[in-house]
Design a protein around this motif. Structure first.
Motif, PDB file in Angstrom:
ATOM      1  N   GLY A  44    -105.948 -50.862  16.878  1.00 27.02           N
ATOM      2  CA  GLY A  44    -105.409 -49.508  16.929  1.00 27.02           C
ATOM      3  C   GLY A  44    -106.376 -48.475  16.374  1.00 27.02           C
ATOM      4  N   LEU A  45    -107.040 -48.799  15.267  1.00 24.97           N
ATOM      5  CA  LEU A  45    -108.004 -47.877  14.665  1.00 24.97           C
ATOM      6  C   LEU A  45    -109.205 -47.693  15.583  1.00 24.97           C
ATOM      7  N   ALA A  46    -109.663 -48.788  16.189  1.00 24.94           N
ATOM      8  CA  ALA A  46    -110.799 -48.697  17.115  1.00 24.94           C
ATOM      9  C   ALA A  46    -110.445 -47.814  18.310  1.00 24.94           C
ATOM     10  N   ALA A  47    -109.241 -47.977  18.847  1.00 22.80           N
ATOM     11  CA  ALA A  47    -108.805 -47.154  19.978  1.00 22.80           C
ATOM     12  C   ALA A  47    -108.716 -45.689  19.564  1.00 22.80           C
ATOM     13  N   LEU A  48    -108.213 -45.442  18.366  1.00 16.99           N
ATOM     14  CA  LEU A  48    -108.128 -44.070  17.845  1.00 16.99           C
ATOM     15  C   LEU A  48    -109.514 -43.444  17.777  1.00 16.99           C
ATOM     16  N   MET A  49    -110.457 -44.162  17.208  1.00 13.39           N
ATOM     17  CA  MET A  49    -111.814 -43.632  17.044  1.00 13.39           C
ATOM     18  C   MET A  49    -112.456 -43.320  18.397  1.00 13.39           C
ATOM     19  N   ASN A  50    -112.078 -44.073  19.441  1.00 11.80           N
ATOM     20  CA  ASN A  50    -112.670 -43.860  20.765  1.00 11.80           C
ATOM     21  C   ASN A  50    -112.143 -42.601  21.462  1.00 11.80           C
ATOM     22  N   VAL A  51    -110.940 -42.139  21.119  1.00 16.60           N
ATOM     23  CA  VAL A  51    -110.370 -40.982  21.817  1.00 16.60           C
ATOM     24  C   VAL A  51    -110.593 -39.661  21.083  1.00 16.60           C
ATOM     25  N   LEU A  52    -111.106 -39.711  19.867  1.00 19.31           N
ATOM     26  CA  LEU A  52    -111.268 -38.491  19.077  1.00 19.31           C
ATOM     27  C   LEU A  52    -112.320 -37.557  19.665  1.00 19.31           C
ATOM     28  N   ARG A  53    -112.013 -36.253  19.597  1.00 18.48           N
ATOM     29  CA  ARG A  53    -112.939 -35.207  20.027  1.00 18.48           C
ATOM     30  C   ARG A  53    -113.086 -34.197  18.890  1.00 18.48           C
ATOM     31  N   ALA A  54    -114.161 -33.467  18.914  1.00 19.69           N
ATOM     32  CA  ALA A  54    -114.393 -32.435  17.896  1.00 19.69           C
ATOM     33  C   ALA A  54    -113.189 -31.499  17.855  1.00 19.69           C
ATOM     34  N   GLY A  55    -112.736 -31.195  16.645  1.00 20.71           N
ATOM     35  CA  GLY A  55    -111.592 -30.304  16.458  1.00 20.71           C
ATOM     36  C   GLY A  55    -110.275 -31.041  16.278  1.00 20.71           C
ATOM     37  N   ASP A  56    -110.224 -32.347  16.597  1.00 19.78           N
ATOM     38  CA  ASP A  56    -109.001 -33.137  16.387  1.00 19.78           C
ATOM     39  C   ASP A  56    -108.790 -33.364  14.895  1.00 19.78           C
ATOM     40  N   THR A  57    -107.564 -33.707  14.543  1.00 21.17           N
ATOM     41  CA  THR A  57    -107.239 -34.089  13.170  1.00 21.17           C
ATOM     42  C   THR A  57    -106.457 -35.391  13.208  1.00 21.17           C
ATOM     43  N   VAL A  58    -106.938 -36.380  12.454  1.00 20.14           N
ATOM     44  CA  VAL A  58    -106.232 -37.652  12.323  1.00 20.14           C
ATOM     45  C   VAL A  58    -105.200 -37.474  11.208  1.00 20.14           C
ATOM     46  N   VAL A  59    -103.963 -37.816  11.511  1.00 19.91           N
ATOM     47  CA  VAL A  59    -102.886 -37.682  10.533  1.00 19.91           C
ATOM     48  C   VAL A  59    -102.421 -39.084  10.147  1.00 19.91           C
ATOM     49  N   ILE A  60    -102.348 -39.319   8.846  1.00 21.74           N
ATOM     50  CA  ILE A  60    -101.864 -40.615   8.340  1.00 21.74           C
ATOM     51  C   ILE A  60    -100.736 -40.353   7.354  1.00 21.74           C
ATOM     52  N   TRP A  61     -99.922 -41.384   7.152  1.00 19.81           N
ATOM     53  CA  TRP A  61     -98.801 -41.246   6.229  1.00 19.81           C
ATOM     54  C   TRP A  61     -99.296 -41.235   4.793  1.00 19.81           C
ATOM     55  N   ARG A  62    -100.183 -42.203   4.457  1.00 15.74           N
ATOM     56  CA  ARG A  62    -100.788 -42.293   3.123  1.00 15.74           C
ATOM     57  C   ARG A  62    -102.222 -42.755   3.282  1.00 15.74           C
ATOM     58  N   LEU A  63    -103.075 -42.439   2.319  1.00 16.09           N
ATOM     59  CA  LEU A  63    -104.485 -42.802   2.384  1.00 16.09           C
ATOM     60  C   LEU A  63    -104.702 -44.309   2.526  1.00 16.09           C
ATOM     61  N   ASP A  64    -103.879 -45.115   1.859  1.00 20.96           N
ATOM     62  CA  ASP A  64    -104.092 -46.566   1.907  1.00 20.96           C
ATOM     63  C   ASP A  64    -103.767 -47.165   3.271  1.00 20.96           C
ATOM     64  N   ARG A  65    -103.163 -46.405   4.157  1.00 20.29           N
ATOM     65  CA  ARG A  65    -102.892 -46.883   5.516  1.00 20.29           C
ATOM     66  C   ARG A  65    -104.161 -46.875   6.361  1.00 20.29           C
ATOM     67  N   LEU A  66    -105.131 -46.047   5.999  1.00 29.09           N
ATOM     68  CA  LEU A  66    -106.350 -45.914   6.799  1.00 29.09           C
ATOM     69  C   LEU A  66    -107.446 -46.858   6.327  1.00 29.09           C
ATOM     70  N   GLY A  67    -107.798 -46.817   5.044  1.00 31.12           N
ATOM     71  CA  GLY A  67    -108.929 -47.598   4.546  1.00 31.12           C
ATOM     72  C   GLY A  67    -108.505 -48.806   3.755  1.00 31.12           C
ATOM     73  N   ARG A  68    -109.345 -49.838   3.771  1.00 33.12           N
ATOM     74  CA  ARG A  68    -109.031 -51.062   3.037  1.00 33.12           C
ATOM     75  C   ARG A  68    -109.556 -51.025   1.607  1.00 33.12           C
ATOM     76  N   SER A  69    -110.432 -50.063   1.331  1.00 32.69           N
ATOM     77  CA  SER A  69    -110.965 -49.858  -0.017  1.00 32.69           C
ATOM     78  C   SER A  69    -111.418 -48.405  -0.106  1.00 32.69           C
ATOM     79  N   LEU A  70    -111.714 -47.966  -1.301  1.00 27.88           N
ATOM     80  CA  LEU A  70    -112.203 -46.599  -1.469  1.00 27.88           C
ATOM     81  C   LEU A  70    -113.491 -46.404  -0.680  1.00 27.88           C
ATOM     82  N   LYS A  71    -114.389 -47.366  -0.777  1.00 29.74           N
ATOM     83  CA  LYS A  71    -115.669 -47.270  -0.067  1.00 29.74           C
ATOM     84  C   LYS A  71    -115.431 -47.166   1.436  1.00 29.74           C
ATOM     85  N   ASN A  72    -114.548 -48.018   1.977  1.00 28.25           N
ATOM     86  CA  ASN A  72    -114.237 -48.001   3.402  1.00 28.25           C
ATOM     87  C   ASN A  72    -113.583 -46.684   3.803  1.00 28.25           C
TER      88      ASN A  72
END
Length: 191
Positions: A44-72
């Motif tokens: 799902g994340l890979a598909a999201l990254m493929n459709v993004l265009r300049a000016g889009d905004t990715v919306v998530i419920w909480r930060l920990d839903r997107l990254g697996r670590s702070l570095k990531n």
């Protein structure tokens, strides 16, 4: 365009809460994953990254839903910024399309990393204190020493198959193989 991303760890967890929040925030599309954040291949994340265009905004419920670590998480946000895509987290009320939002994002990330390090340090201190008192962690042994010796004897005599030994002892193959490996390493240690 607002594009949502939702993730839960397992199939038996429910995405409804996140979906509702993302739809309420005005997301036109929502991409989803039901895997651990530690998994590198999140479809799902890979598909999201493929459709993004300049000016889009990715919306998530909480930060920990997107990254697996702070570095990531920081790497993902930097990747989004290079293609001129913003990130908005609903629970933390962070929007990286503004300079203040970027500052808050990095502060929250640093605090989250600090908290994880404190938890890790406390856990390690607790384990050391328990070991000092003679308590060892982990699962208790499935077989007492007598039954373990019998299982090893049956295996070395080659009178029974692995499956038969496991059935008689009420253990799994991996448990028996662990006992066999331990016995072999003990013999090597003595020699």
């Amino acid at each position: 365009m607002l594009i949502g991303y939702a993730r839960v760890l397992t199939d038996d967890q429910n995405l409804d809460l996140q979906r509702d929040a993302l739809k309420g925030a005005g997301c036109e599309r929502i991409f989803e994953d039901t895997v651990s954040g530690a998994k590198a291949d999140r479809i799902g994340l890979a598909a999201l990254m493929n459709v993004l265009r300049a000016g889009d905004t990715v919306v998530i419920w909480r930060l920990d839903r997107l990254g697996r670590s702070l570095k990531n998480l920081i790497q993902l946000v930097e990747r989004l910024e290079t293609v001129k895509v913003g990130l908005r987290s609903l629970q933390e009320n962070i929007d990286t399309t503004s300079s203040g939002g970027r500052l808050v994002f990095h502060l929250f990330g640093a605090l989250a990393e600090f908290e994880r390090n404190l938890i890790r340090e406390r856990t390690q201190a607790g384990l050391l204190a328990a070991r000092a008192r003679g308590r060892m962690g982990g699962q208790p042994k499935r077989l007492d020493p007598t039954k373990r010796a019998l299982a090893l004897k049956l295996h070395h005599e080659r009178s029974h198959t692995i499956e038969e030994i496991c059935r008689m002892m009420g253990i799994s193959k991996s448990t028996l193989y662990n006992y066999l490996d331990k016995a072999d390493s003990d013999v090597i240690g003595i020699a």
